[in-house]
Design an enzyme around this catalytic site. Structure first.
Site, PDB file in Angstrom:
ATOM      1  N   GLU A  43       1.088  -1.283  -0.059  1.00  0.00           N
ATOM      2  CA  GLU A  43      -0.002   0.057   0.240  1.00  0.00           C
ATOM      3  C   GLU A  43       0.928   1.266   0.172  1.00  0.00           C
ATOM      4  O   GLU A  43       1.829   1.288   0.790  1.00  0.00           O
ATOM      5  CB  GLU A  43      -1.010  -0.100   1.158  1.00  0.00           C
ATOM      6  CG  GLU A  43      -1.789   1.092   1.096  1.00  0.00           C
ATOM      7  CD  GLU A  43      -2.975   1.223   2.387  1.00  0.00           C
ATOM      8  OE1 GLU A  43      -2.632   0.537   3.197  1.00  0.00           O
ATOM      9  OE2 GLU A  43      -3.672   2.103   2.293  1.00  0.00           O
ATOM     10  N   ALA A  62       1.709   0.094  10.736  1.00  0.00           N
ATOM     11  CA  ALA A  62       1.550  -1.260  10.601  1.00  0.00           C
ATOM     12  C   ALA A  62       0.859  -1.423   8.853  1.00  0.00           C
ATOM     13  O   ALA A  62       0.185  -0.384   8.645  1.00  0.00           O
ATOM     14  CB  ALA A  62       0.662  -2.018  11.679  1.00  0.00           C
ATOM     15  N   ASN A  80      -2.232  -6.153   5.354  1.00  0.00           N
ATOM     16  CA  ASN A  80      -2.538  -7.324   4.233  1.00  0.00           C
ATOM     17  C   ASN A  80      -3.251  -8.430   4.787  1.00  0.00           C
ATOM     18  O   ASN A  80      -3.231  -8.900   5.725  1.00  0.00           O
ATOM     19  CB  ASN A  80      -0.824  -7.936   4.062  1.00  0.00           C
ATOM     20  CG  ASN A  80      -0.135  -6.815   4.064  1.00  0.00           C
ATOM     21  OD1 ASN A  80      -0.124  -5.898   3.217  1.00  0.00           O
ATOM     22  ND2 ASN A  80       0.872  -6.687   5.013  1.00  0.00           N
ATOM     23  N   GLU A  85      -5.446  -2.756  12.451  1.00  0.00           N
ATOM     24  CA  GLU A  85      -5.176  -3.384  11.432  1.00  0.00           C
ATOM     25  C   GLU A  85      -6.012  -4.852  11.358  1.00  0.00           C
ATOM     26  O   GLU A  85      -6.668  -5.145  10.351  1.00  0.00           O
ATOM     27  CB  GLU A  85      -3.632  -4.309  11.653  1.00  0.00           C
ATOM     28  CG  GLU A  85      -2.791  -2.841  11.600  1.00  0.00           C
ATOM     29  CD  GLU A  85      -2.854  -1.821  10.755  1.00  0.00           C
ATOM     30  OE1 GLU A  85      -3.328  -2.099   9.555  1.00  0.00           O
ATOM     31  OE2 GLU A  85      -2.498  -0.729  10.830  1.00  0.00           O
TER      32      GLU A  85
HETATM   33  N1  0A1 Z   1      -3.293   0.990   5.627  1.00  0.00           N
HETATM   34  C1  0A1 Z   1      -2.218   1.133   6.792  1.00  0.00           C
HETATM   35  C2  0A1 Z   1      -1.425   2.435   6.620  1.00  0.00           C
HETATM   36  C3  0A1 Z   1      -0.016   2.065   5.598  1.00  0.00           C
HETATM   37  C4  0A1 Z   1      -0.133   2.992   4.630  1.00  0.00           C
HETATM   38  C5  0A1 Z   1       1.260   2.885   3.809  1.00  0.00           C
HETATM   39  C6  0A1 Z   1       2.090   2.108   4.255  1.00  0.00           C
HETATM   40  O1  0A1 Z   1       3.115   1.866   3.525  1.00  0.00           O
HETATM   41  C7  0A1 Z   1       3.996   2.971   3.455  1.00  0.00           C
HETATM   42  C8  0A1 Z   1       2.147   1.430   5.397  1.00  0.00           C
HETATM   43  C9  0A1 Z   1       1.043   1.189   6.011  1.00  0.00           C
HETATM   44  C10 0A1 Z   1      -2.821   1.350   8.159  1.00  0.00           C
HETATM   45  O2  0A1 Z   1      -3.705   2.389   8.097  1.00  0.00           O
HETATM   46  O3  0A1 Z   1      -2.583   0.831   8.987  1.00  0.00           O
HETATM   47 ZN    ZN Z   2      -5.480   1.806   8.574  1.00  0.00          ZN
END
Ligand code: 0A1
Ligand code: ZN
Length: 903
Positions: A137, A278, A281, A314
């Site tokens: 992401e 974090a 996935n 998460e």
């Molecule tokens: N989706 C994750 C946040 C996240 C976004 C980008 C990343 O890579 C650089 C890593 C994590 C969350 O909201 O926890």
């Molecule tokens: Zn998130």
């Protein structure tokens, strides 16, 4: 000149929401094969592709994203046979691979080579402490292989990983392990299959030599889920807390949102080098080790607390993000705002609700409000971006959560739950938009669903479209003859970049009326059946100005407005110190009681700053000291809440009160805030010492609300006592440092010793370093404490620490600890009038941009409020921003932030 050539070649493109089109091709299945080697990993991908019947694209070009890849081969497999493509069959540039005239259905096999060891940006596949791991992401998958890297392309993944058996005995990917074997050269392989279609940003791979802590969870419907937490062997004693939190989160999501886990196993891996907290996935969460590992000796209460929230966050993404995902990255808050709301509610239920709410509001006020008032202001759903990584912001996350919370407030608990059930059922397996979420919430309150109300959230959508923090002003009128009390509310919102005109927001304002004893008066709101015979009600402010009249009010009441911070707004109308002191002592809403104390302190500090600048002798208001004492000595108040009530507003929040034309004087703010703390300590020394001593805990460390409360009030008292610059307290602090059995108390003491000249500081810092030099997370704390010091010469100290053998610019946690804490957390030193802090930040940004652009871009936030400072500082900050922007080959990340900050 046509529009293509008029664009400067070096300026990156802006992506617009309004240009969204459905993908021309969909990928049904992805078969990946990784031959893992440190500098030369071979990735073979086999994609089964079909043309999207919903696409109106006139072309038949397959466009795949790819970055930093070495393309080795492409083979197309058609109904008529297979064909190896040559350079004439495709067009390739820095970001895409395009193959013209592909058929409606085909298979494509692509082989690429990548270098995980050289990948310091930590996006895609990289090495961290001898472990391979991934971060996809938002757009990291394109650094692994050519692929339509967008969240609305969802596929079934099968992944085979090959690696050396001794170095990488554990090989993980999403879903279920379906096969494994050994092969020549002491290598082995494992195949994983994920039964749920997913966008590629949720793909993950891990390979390493890891310790595994195992547990089980039984779901409400009786399925057993195997839980695995993978960490480096040396961290095997830091797993218990995360496992407890994971089981709490799984149970909570069943009880509160009716959401069960959906795979046979759930894995979490801790990695040391990670850009964010974090990543969710599917079935294989990857965590920054700082957000998962904990032990009493090495982690503070704040660490334990944060880990609980992030584990929850998460895990909750499994539904709000994975089962239902985002159509495009403009919809980021669809998953993040909703999931932050969910994790906040979880933490609130597991701990003290009032303290959680105060923490949430502090994040908004200290970081989000200033973003909303600065050059990077953007709506919760942005309309354009250059680099999406720059939009993982407090606005998208925390204001996004407030927007969901307001829907919860307006609909009420039960309709909100109906709405969320409808959302998850209606959109399971889809990539959707904010409109879909809001429509599901409206359906939840639809009278056909048994609801009394029929909610229309049309105007409410302005919260998603418009940037900026709304301002509220209020006027009161009590009519003693009619026994009526009327409240006139007005709203306004300042222009933000690219948005001059603002439409009215739909703002839920929770109110109560208090009598002279501080008790709530039973309400009778004119013309509102929903608001009779209740202690509290929600006023819906939708127009620029509205009058709300309460009947049967026997004497002039005191209004308790915006209870629980029911909307992310600023209330501009100031109240008298007398009123604030009354509310601070009496309001029955915990949040508002705390808030009144903050407003009172803010009012006092702002007037002292004025006096200080005029050269006047400062004196602290006696009534404030009395109110503070009353709180300190109140034995019935929850300790954690008490500690919050006794904390003054932060320097950055105070600085934010100054708008252009009336510049924040960070030196004066720093001076006055310390003055107030010193005066409180001087007048209340014996009380502070008594509460300190009474709050001493004996026995083993435990993470629970009661003990955390005791530690927080005790350390709060110690911090005030230290302001007396008295060797007895330095000694007390050094004793606490030496004798404590937990990091909360050790850190509190060391942090304080580092803020004052005293005989213990150097020794304690040295002892701490020697004791913990092999624990990276504790050494981060050691760097951070020194970067945050109030003492003169801190910047020189920070520069010296850059050369310390334990410092490395390649590790984001370490950069955040030393450089980040100084530039973003040490306001007084960073804004030194001589510009040395600014020069330092710009130097570090330029250095980091070559290695890790995401981390570089985060640091530039130190300059974001540059227009709120005096002319000299403005000039100095601007010069440094210009110095950055004039460098060739800046990353998109840094370019976007700097150019918008200067604009
Ligand atoms: N989706 C994750 C946040 C996240 C976004 C980008 C990343 O890579 C650089 C890593 C994590 C969350 O909201 O926890
Ligand atoms: Zn998130």
């Amino acid at each position: 000149m046509d529009s293509l050539t008029s664009e400067s070649i070096s300026e990156p493109n802006t992506i617009f929401l309004k240009n969204y089109t459905v993908p021309a091709y969909r990928v049904d299945t992805v078969i990946l094969d990784f031959d893992l080697r440190e500098t030369k990993t071979i990735v073979r991908s086999e994609l089964k592709i079909h043309r999207n019947p919903e696409s109106h694209a006139s072309h038949h070009n397959l466009e795949l994203n790819g970055q930093n890849l070495i393309l080795l081969s492409i083979e197309l497999i058609l109904a008529t046979g297979s064909q190896w493509l040559t350079e004439n069959d495709y067009v390739i540039d820095d970001e895409t691979l395009t193959i013209a005239n592909v058929p409606n259905e085909f298979v494509i096999k692509i082989t690429t080579e990548i270098n995980p060891k050289e990948n310091l940006a930590l996006e895609g596949l990289y090495l961290s402490s001898n472990m391979f791991c991934t971060q996809c992401e938002a757009q990291g998958f394109r650094r692994i292989t050519y692929f339509p890297d967008r969240p609305d392309v969802m596929s079934l993944f099968t992944v085979t990983i090959h690696a050396n058996q001794d170095q990488f005995p554990i090989l993980l990917s999403n879903g279920n392990k379906i096969d494994s074997g050994v092969e020549s050269d002491n290598r082995h392989w494992v195949t994983w299959q994920d039964p749920f279609p997913k966008p590629c940003y949720l793909f993950a791979l891990v390979a390493g030599d890891l310790y595994c802590k195992q547990d089980k969870f039984m779901t409400a419907s009786g399925q057993t889920v195997d839980l695995y937490l993978y960490v480096e062997h040396e961290n095997n004693h830091k797993c218990d807390h995360a496992i407890v939190c994971l089981k709490q989160a799984m149970k909570w999501d069943e009880d509160t949102f009716g959401r069960e886990y959906d795979l046979d196993n759930f894995m979490i891996v801790a990695v040391n080098d990670f850009n964010m907290g974090a990543m969710e996935n599917k079935g294989l969460n990857i965590f920054n080790s700082s957000c998962v590992l904990a032990s009493p000796e090495t982690s503070t209460d704040a660490d334990y607390y944060r880990i609980q929230g992030i584990i929850g966050h998460e895990y909750f993404h499994n539904w709000s993000g994975n089962r239902v995902t985002c159509r495009d990255w403009f919809q980021l808050s669809l998953k993040e705002g909703f999931t932050v709301f969910r994790d906040q509610q979880f933490s609130s239920d597991m701990n003290s609700a009032a303290v959680q709410r105060i923490d949430d509001v502090n994040i908004l006020r200290n970081a989000q409000f200033s973003q909303d008032a600065g050059p990077m202001a953007h709506p919760v759903r942005p309309q354009e971006y250059i680099e999406i990584s720059n939009f993982y912001t407090v606005t998208v996350y925390n204001k996004g959560a407030e927007v969901v919370r307001m829907i919860h407030t307006l609909l009420g608990e039960s309709n909100f739950r109906k709405g969320s059930d409808i959302y998850f059922e209606r959109h399971d397996g889809q990539a959707v938009t904010v409109e879909d979420f809001v429509a599901a919430m409206e359906s939840g309150s639809d009278s056909t669903n048994g609801s009394k109300i029929n909610f229309d959230l049309k105007q409410f959508m302005n919260w998603y479209h418009q940037a900026g923090t709304p301002n509220i002003e209020f006027k009161e009128h009590y009519d003693a003859k009619k026994n009526s009390y009327s409240l006139t509310l007005q709203q306004s919102c300042a222009a933000t970049p690219g948005q001059k005109i603002k439409n009215e927001f739909h703002i839920p304002i929770r109110v109560a009326l208090l009598n002279l004893q501080g008790k709530t008066i039973s309400l009778d709101l004119d013309g509102e059946d929903n608001c009779t015979n209740v202690d509290e009600c929600i006023l819906e402010l939708k127009a620029k100005e509205q009058v709300f009249t309460f009947n049967n009010v026997q004497s002039k009441p005191m209004v308790s407005l915006l209870r629980g911070f029911s909307a992310p707004v600023k209330i501009l109308t100031s109240r008298s110190r007398l009123e604030l002191a009354f509310l601070f002592a009496n309001d029955s809403d915990d949040f508002n009681r705390w808030n009144a104390g903050q407003e009172l302190a803010l009012d006092i500090i702002l007037s002292l700053v004025k006096q200080h600048k005029a050269g006047a002798k400062l004196q602290l208001d006696d009534d404030y000291i009395a109110a503070f004492k009353k709180t300190l000595c109140n034995d019935y108040l929850d300790n954690a809440l008490k500690a919050q009530a006794l904390s003054l507003p932060s320097e950055s929040y105070i600085a934010d009160q100054y708008q252009a034309g009336d510049y924040a004087d960070t030196d004066a703010i720093h001076h006055v805030r310390i003055f107030v703390r010193q005066q409180l300590a001087k007048h209340l020394e014996s009380d502070l010492l008594r509460v300190y001593q009474l709050s001493t805990l004996i026995g083993d460390y435990q993470f629970n609300a009661k003990d955390m409360g005791l530690r927080s009030i005790r350390n709060c008292c110690l911090a005030y006592l230290m302001e007396l610059n008295n060797n007895n307290y330095y000694q007390l602090c050094a004793d606490q440092f030496k004798q404590s059995n937990n990091m909360t108390d050790v850190m509190a003491a060391l942090e304080l010793l580092t803020n004052y000249e005293n005989a213990y500081q150097a020794d304690c810092l040295q002892t701490f370093y020697e004791q913990w030099q092999n624990d990276a997370l504790v050494i981060d704390k050691w760097f951070a404490i020194q970067a945050m010091s109030r003492l003169p010469g801190t910047l020189d100290k920070v520069k010296t620490l850059l050369n310390h053998p334990a410092f490395t610019i390649k590790n984001p946690n370490r950069v955040r600890a030393l450089i980040g804490r100084f530039c973003l957390g040490n306001i007084a030193h960073f804004h030194n009038e001589d510009g040395s802090g600014y020069q330092f930040l710009a130097d570090q940004v330029l250095l980091l941009d070559k290695l890790n652009p995401q981390i570089a871009a985060r640091l530039i936030q130190g300059f974001s409020q540059w227009r709120n400072y005096n002319e000299n500082r403005q000039e100095l900050m601007k010069n440094n921003l210009n110095r950055i922007i004039s460098v060739d080959n800046l990353s998109k990340d840094v370019f976007e932030i700097v150019s918008k900050t200067l604009a």
